[in-house]
Design a protein around this motif. Structure first.
Motif, PDB file in Angstrom:
ATOM      1  N   GLN A 183       0.816  -1.213   0.000  1.00 36.80           N
ATOM      2  CA  GLN A 183       0.000   0.000   0.000  1.00 36.80           C
ATOM      3  C   GLN A 183       0.850   1.263   0.000  1.00 36.80           C
ATOM      4  OE1 GLN A 183      -3.588  -0.359   0.104  1.00 36.80           O
ATOM      5  NE2 GLN A 183      -2.837  -2.421  -0.363  1.00 36.80           N
ATOM      6  N   GLU A 184       0.319   2.306  -0.626  1.00 43.22           N
ATOM      7  CA  GLU A 184       0.867   3.653  -0.472  1.00 43.22           C
ATOM      8  C   GLU A 184       0.136   4.279   0.710  1.00 43.22           C
ATOM      9  OE1 GLU A 184       1.413   6.223  -3.972  1.00 43.22           O
ATOM     10  OE2 GLU A 184       0.600   4.520  -5.095  1.00 43.22           O
ATOM     11  N   LYS A 201      -0.367  -0.136  -4.201  1.00 41.42           N
ATOM     12  CA  LYS A 201       0.723   0.330  -5.058  1.00 41.42           C
ATOM     13  C   LYS A 201       0.535  -0.204  -6.472  1.00 41.42           C
ATOM     14  CE  LYS A 201       4.207   0.527  -1.418  1.00 41.42           C
ATOM     15  NZ  LYS A 201       5.410  -0.116  -0.860  1.00 41.42           N
ATOM     16  N   GLU A 223       1.089  -4.094  -8.049  1.00 45.64           N
ATOM     17  CA  GLU A 223       0.884  -5.173  -7.078  1.00 45.64           C
ATOM     18  C   GLU A 223      -0.120  -6.184  -7.627  1.00 45.64           C
ATOM     19  OE1 GLU A 223       2.325  -5.956  -4.216  1.00 45.64           O
ATOM     20  OE2 GLU A 223       3.577  -4.172  -4.104  1.00 45.64           O
TER      21      GLU A 223
END
Length: 150
Positions: A30-31, A48, A51
């Motif tokens: 994750q961002e 992200k 992914e």
């Protein structure tokens, strides 16, 4: 003081550790954003780019499964989080998933801080139970209450 055994509190500690591991593994995909930068309207995490979506979904399920037992630790420690606009304090472990939705209740930092708080409170509860056990043993073997031992 607490009515829980050291064994039970240790099991809760293990459940929180499992949740933390699963959460951090998912967070690698994750961002991260905070609530301020997302203006409390947009998700505080986003998958992200690049992914594998199936991997991400499985990791989400792993976090969800780990949140069940770990959420009990929130109840035992009282480590609820107050969120502006929400009447009742919320369980940060049970509500971790809201980060990926619009109008999230939490951001990743909130969850991480809650995990650390819960671990610290469980440690304190374990110390309380252990010290009470020592005091009870001293009363039994000495025949009178011992408040302090030097």
């Amino acid at each position: 003081m607490t009515d829980f055994s050291v064994d039970y509190l240790n099991k809760l500690q293990e459940a929180v550790d499992r949740f933390q591991d699963a959460f951090e593994e998912w967070m690698k995909t994750q961002e991260e954003f905070d609530r301020e930068s997302s203006r409390s309207l947009f998700p505080t995490v986003r998958t992200k780019q690049g992914e594998d979506i199936n991997k991400v979904r499985q990791l989400e399920l792993d976090v969800a499964a780990a949140s069940g037992p770990a959420s009990r630790a929130v109840q035992v420690t009282g480590a609820y989080v107050g969120v502006s606009g929400v009447r009742e304090p919320i369980d940060p472990i049970a509500n971790w998933f809201t980060m990926s939705r619009p109008k999230p209740l939490l951001d990743p930092r909130d969850v991480r801080m809650a995990i650390s708080t819960i671990k610290g409170r469980l440690d304190a509860l374990i110390l309380d139970v252990q010290s009470m056990a020592v005091m009870k043993r001293n009363r039994i073997f000495r025949g009178f209450p011992v408040l302090f031992r030097i």
